[in-house]
Design an enzyme around this catalytic site. Sequence first.
Site, PDB file in Angstrom:
ATOM      1  N   LYS A 301      28.858 -19.506  31.631  1.00  0.00           N
ATOM      2  CA  LYS A 301      28.480 -18.312  32.402  1.00  0.00           C
ATOM      3  C   LYS A 301      27.598 -18.617  33.620  1.00  0.00           C
ATOM      4  CE  LYS A 301      28.978 -14.722  28.917  1.00  0.00           C
ATOM      5  NZ  LYS A 301      28.375 -13.634  28.177  1.00  0.00           N
ATOM      6  N   GLY A 364      21.873 -15.954  27.055  1.00  0.00           N
ATOM      7  CA  GLY A 364      22.666 -15.293  28.090  1.00  0.00           C
ATOM      8  C   GLY A 364      22.834 -13.805  27.846  1.00  0.00           C
ATOM      9  N   ARG A 385      12.347 -17.552  19.470  1.00  0.00           N
ATOM     10  CA  ARG A 385      11.774 -18.604  18.619  1.00  0.00           C
ATOM     11  C   ARG A 385      11.161 -19.710  19.450  1.00  0.00           C
ATOM     12  NH1 ARG A 385      17.110 -21.706  16.136  1.00  0.00           N
ATOM     13  NH2 ARG A 385      18.081 -22.203  18.116  1.00  0.00           N
ATOM     14  N   TYR A 456      29.819  -9.208  16.632  1.00  0.00           N
ATOM     15  CA  TYR A 456      30.963  -8.376  16.215  1.00  0.00           C
ATOM     16  C   TYR A 456      31.833  -9.039  15.149  1.00  0.00           C
ATOM     17  CZ  TYR A 456      32.941 -11.196  19.964  1.00  0.00           C
ATOM     18  OH  TYR A 456      33.283 -12.246  20.779  1.00  0.00           O
TER      19      TYR A 456
HETATM   20  P1  NAP Z   1      22.891 -17.950  23.586  1.00  0.00           P
HETATM   21  O1  NAP Z   1      22.853 -17.971  25.061  1.00  0.00           O
HETATM   22  O2  NAP Z   1      23.183 -19.197  22.838  1.00  0.00           O
HETATM   23  O3  NAP Z   1      21.464 -17.386  23.091  1.00  0.00           O
HETATM   24  C1  NAP Z   1      21.150 -17.246  21.749  1.00  0.00           C
HETATM   25  C2  NAP Z   1      19.684 -16.900  21.603  1.00  0.00           C
HETATM   26  O4  NAP Z   1      19.415 -16.779  20.219  1.00  0.00           O
HETATM   27  C3  NAP Z   1      18.756 -17.979  22.134  1.00  0.00           C
HETATM   28  O5  NAP Z   1      17.583 -17.394  22.606  1.00  0.00           O
HETATM   29  C4  NAP Z   1      18.464 -18.803  20.875  1.00  0.00           C
HETATM   30  O6  NAP Z   1      17.244 -19.469  20.900  1.00  0.00           O
HETATM   31  C5  NAP Z   1      18.381 -17.696  19.852  1.00  0.00           C
HETATM   32  N1  NAP Z   1      18.613 -18.214  18.512  1.00  0.00           N
HETATM   33  C6  NAP Z   1      19.639 -19.002  18.097  1.00  0.00           C
HETATM   34  N2  NAP Z   1      19.509 -19.265  16.779  1.00  0.00           N
HETATM   35  C7  NAP Z   1      18.383 -18.642  16.375  1.00  0.00           C
HETATM   36  C8  NAP Z   1      17.717 -18.550  15.123  1.00  0.00           C
HETATM   37  N3  NAP Z   1      18.196 -19.170  14.046  1.00  0.00           N
HETATM   38  N4  NAP Z   1      16.572 -17.840  15.048  1.00  0.00           N
HETATM   39  C9  NAP Z   1      16.084 -17.220  16.150  1.00  0.00           C
HETATM   40  N5  NAP Z   1      16.660 -17.272  17.361  1.00  0.00           N
HETATM   41  C10 NAP Z   1      17.809 -17.969  17.462  1.00  0.00           C
HETATM   42  O7  NAP Z   1      23.947 -16.891  23.063  1.00  0.00           O
HETATM   43  P2  NAP Z   1      24.304 -15.484  23.738  1.00  0.00           P
HETATM   44  O8  NAP Z   1      25.470 -15.612  24.628  1.00  0.00           O
HETATM   45  O9  NAP Z   1      23.048 -14.903  24.286  1.00  0.00           O
HETATM   46  O10 NAP Z   1      24.817 -14.678  22.467  1.00  0.00           O
HETATM   47  C11 NAP Z   1      23.909 -14.224  21.488  1.00  0.00           C
HETATM   48  C12 NAP Z   1      24.629 -13.350  20.478  1.00  0.00           C
HETATM   49  O11 NAP Z   1      25.165 -12.200  21.104  1.00  0.00           O
HETATM   50  C13 NAP Z   1      25.813 -14.058  19.825  1.00  0.00           C
HETATM   51  O12 NAP Z   1      25.837 -13.742  18.476  1.00  0.00           O
HETATM   52  C14 NAP Z   1      27.009 -13.478  20.524  1.00  0.00           C
HETATM   53  O13 NAP Z   1      28.149 -13.435  19.691  1.00  0.00           O
HETATM   54  C15 NAP Z   1      26.553 -12.075  20.837  1.00  0.00           C
HETATM   55  N6  NAP Z   1      27.232 -11.538  22.028  1.00  0.00           N
HETATM   56  C16 NAP Z   1      27.946 -10.400  21.869  1.00  0.00           C
HETATM   57  C17 NAP Z   1      28.567  -9.846  22.952  1.00  0.00           C
HETATM   58  C18 NAP Z   1      29.368  -8.589  22.766  1.00  0.00           C
HETATM   59  O14 NAP Z   1      30.133  -8.232  23.666  1.00  0.00           O
HETATM   60  N7  NAP Z   1      29.210  -7.893  21.673  1.00  0.00           N
HETATM   61  C19 NAP Z   1      28.464 -10.430  24.220  1.00  0.00           C
HETATM   62  C20 NAP Z   1      27.709 -11.596  24.345  1.00  0.00           C
HETATM   63  C21 NAP Z   1      27.088 -12.130  23.235  1.00  0.00           C
HETATM   64  P3  NAP Z   1      17.113 -20.946  21.532  1.00  0.00           P
HETATM   65  O15 NAP Z   1      17.168 -20.765  23.002  1.00  0.00           O
HETATM   66  O16 NAP Z   1      15.832 -21.425  21.013  1.00  0.00           O
HETATM   67  O17 NAP Z   1      18.308 -21.721  21.004  1.00  0.00           O
END
Ligand code: NAP
Length: 511
Positions: A301, A364, A385, A456
């Site tokens: 992204k 993201g 975290r 989801y």
């Molecule tokens: P990302 O960029 O990898 O960010 C994940 C975040 O969660 C980071 O801040 C990470 O911390 C934190 N994290 C990961 N494991 C953790 C844990 N065990 N305990 C506490 N914090 C934790 O991922 P993302 O793109 O933001 O996506 C995040 C979630 O949103 C995913 O589950 C994704 O499927 C969902 N999502 C859904 C949609 C939708 O359309 N519904 C769209 C986008 C994303 P660190 O930086 O320390 O690793």
Amino acid sequence: MNNGKICVSVCAKTAVELVGQIKRAEDSAEVIEIRFDCLDKTEFEKIYQKIISFKKTYRGKILAAFRPAEQGGKSDVNLDERIDFWRSFSSFETSIEWADLELDLETARLGNLPFEKIIRSFHDFSGVPENLDEIYQKSANGEEISKIAVQADDVADSIPIWKLLEKATSENKQIIPIAMGEAGKWTRILGLAHGAFMTYAALDAGKETAPGQVSARDLIEVYRAKELNAETGIYGILGGNTSVSMSPYIHNAAFKFHDLNAVFVPLQVSDLDEFITRMVKPETREVELNFKGFSVTIPHKQSIIKHLDFIDDTAKSIGAVNTVKIAGGKLHGFNTDAKGFIEPLLNSYGDLQNAKVAILGAGGAARACVYALKNSGADVTIFARNLEKAQNLAEDFQVELEELPTTDNRQPTTEFNDFDILVNATPLGMRGKAEDETPARGERFERVKLVYDLIYVPFETRLMKEADRFNVPKIGGLAMLIAQAAEQQKIWTGKDAPVREMSRAALRRLQ
Ligand code: NAP
């Protein structure tokens, strides 16, 4: 409609099981490939008889294959046994019309074979061989159809196989070009539209006979592989792992609804620079695919931005692009995550002015949420975290930042009862090893007015079940997924997205 054929490959140990599969393949397959290497040798006679009676009503073709283990087969047969197998066909009636003979089988040793058509196949499960052209020259002889299947670990590994298709069609030769693996799936979907003789499909998801095979049902109903042609506009999801993506189901449902000559395919990309240079940019690309746009997901992204010719203000402010539209050879970047996130929230909660919102996670997705919430006047606190990593996000949008202790002990302790809304933007609860986890326990948020889990898959997460325990209203991630995809459709096609059809397509898949 193109002229290519869909071949369903069936593979079972016993004749009874195999006949069951053949009957189920009957409706979708124009060709049924019987993998004799899967079948117990003592069952061969039985299956020949069954095929004779099956062929009385089946209008398609039956193709036989007897693949040795070193070429991806299930049977440990040596060269002499393979030759004996094929020679035996000249001595009795079987109703098998086509045969797949591997390139190492010398025609001279096989004698006169009674088949209408011979497919001359080559498989490399370890990668793309350097001498692909030589292999093509050897296999594309006379009346035989050349089938070349190589392993693609990244999307650009499929380029040589696609070039072979272009070459074969320009020489009026028939070819079945396959890049195996998730990264090559697009070649299986788009091949027919660009002149491939045939594409192989699995009887069901989970019954693949080669890596990256799409099920016959998806190939026909989701990707509409037979209806595509060289003019079809190609869209796709660019991600590090596309095998779990819902986007092909959602976007293809929208294209089908509007009856557009467009298709959405998985494009598993690890090296984004190579993909853009060798497959997309008009000045440098090596293959001509009619790319019209992309959905962009983890981990591309941010890294996609340097390849774009234009980027809209929302994407610029968020610092991430999840949508690319290609027009006049130029790449335009957008971000629909923010709109996709806020729309369901406004629908459920109403005015967000001064609403106290806790966002868990600082990746993201959290970035798009914070942007949208700030624009709606909400009072946002990020819980992360790793405070150091989350600092930039908090500073960029001038919001509070607090620590979210890790949930290694599976008993999260942070208290959220002072907030109105709790948003989970971490992968805690997602299908896989964190599925059983929740970033917050119900007791700690029972007084919030709404829980919004961005995950989801699964449809109901642990966090959502915690919300149910205390009758806290909730929204799941599917609402955001559909809303952001609907916005992408509008950007790509200019049309209002058929949200109901898109949701149904996703739900059917999720359930
Ligand atoms: P990302 O960029 O990898 O960010 C994940 C975040 O969660 C980071 O801040 C990470 O911390 C934190 N994290 C990961 N494991 C953790 C844990 N065990 N305990 C506490 N914090 C934790 O991922 P993302 O793109 O933001 O996506 C995040 C979630 O949103 C995913 O589950 C994704 O499927 C969902 N999502 C859904 C949609 C939708 O359309 N519904 C769209 C986008 C994303 P660190 O930086 O320390 O690793």
